[in-house]
Design a protein around this motif. Sequence first.
Motif, mmCIF file in Angstrom:
data_model
loop_
_atom_site.group_PDB
_atom_site.id
_atom_site.type_symbol
_atom_site.label_atom_id
_atom_site.label_comp_id
_atom_site.label_asym_id
_atom_site.label_seq_id
_atom_site.Cartn_x
_atom_site.Cartn_y
_atom_site.Cartn_z
ATOM 1 N N VAL A 1 0.816 -1.228 0.000
ATOM 2 C CA VAL A 1 0.000 0.000 0.000
ATOM 3 C C VAL A 1 0.846 1.273 0.000
ATOM 4 N N THR B 1 0.346 4.425 -2.392
ATOM 5 C CA THR B 1 -0.915 4.299 -3.123
ATOM 6 C C THR B 1 -2.033 5.006 -2.364
ATOM 7 N N ASP B 2 -3.210 5.092 -2.989
ATOM 8 C CA ASP B 2 -4.340 5.732 -2.313
ATOM 9 C C ASP B 2 -4.865 4.868 -1.159
ATOM 10 N N MET B 3 -4.425 3.615 -1.119
ATOM 11 C CA MET B 3 -4.834 2.727 -0.025
ATOM 12 C C MET B 3 -4.084 3.037 1.274
ATOM 13 N N ASP B 4 -2.976 3.739 1.169
ATOM 14 C CA ASP B 4 -2.103 3.956 2.326
ATOM 15 C C ASP B 4 -2.794 4.738 3.438
ATOM 16 N N SER B 5 -3.756 5.572 3.063
ATOM 17 C CA SER B 5 -4.428 6.410 4.063
ATOM 18 C C SER B 5 -5.683 5.737 4.629
ATOM 19 N N LYS B 6 -6.061 4.600 4.064
ATOM 20 C CA LYS B 6 -7.264 3.896 4.528
ATOM 21 C C LYS B 6 -6.942 2.972 5.701
ATOM 22 N N VAL C 1 -9.471 -1.374 3.551
ATOM 23 C CA VAL C 1 -8.726 -1.976 2.439
ATOM 24 C C VAL C 1 -9.218 -3.401 2.183
#
Length: 199
Positions: free
Chosen positions: A43, A46-51, A56
């Motif tokens: 992650v 990526t934009d997943m890193d903040s979720k 995720v």
Amino acid sequence: MGYELPALPYDYTALEPHISKSTLEFHHDKHHASYVSKYNDAVAGTDMDSKSIEDVIKAVAADPAKAGLFNNAAQAWNHSFYWNCMKPGGGGQPTGALADKINADFGSFDKFVEAFKTAGGTQFGSGWAWLVLDNGTLKVTKTGNAGNPMTEGQTPLLTMDVWEHAYYLDYQNRRPDYINTFLTSLVNWDFAAANLAAA
């Protein structure tokens, strides 16, 4: 942001003689740590890193192209959850609201035990047995590999790891013995009850 490997909620020797120090060292420090590391690598940037890791897991569960990310995310989460499902001096029967709910939804505690043992014992290969809340009703379910009930809209209350690395050093191929010991001597009903209360 990253997902941190949580420390075990007890000492490495705390679950002996049921789960050995060697098993916890390999299982937590090697297997679990590897899932966390691979998840964070996947992650990063990526934009997943903040979720959150839960978001995720739910976001990528149905995407075959993201199977690697899902597997490492779900295994990181599943293991963090599993450690809390056991405690020194655990086992026995729950009390209070959880006991009442188990009796209401399964018919009796013994029927829950039967269902949970069956789920863990019949999971072919690697996977997990779960006690979940599904639309207000307690159910026992099982998932293969990294599967997690939250992808089906269920709320996990308790899990038992039936991957071989969870028990093989202590029980070899005797998975039923491990399952029985989990229920009689390890399960942390306080954690399950807290999850039910929070749901």
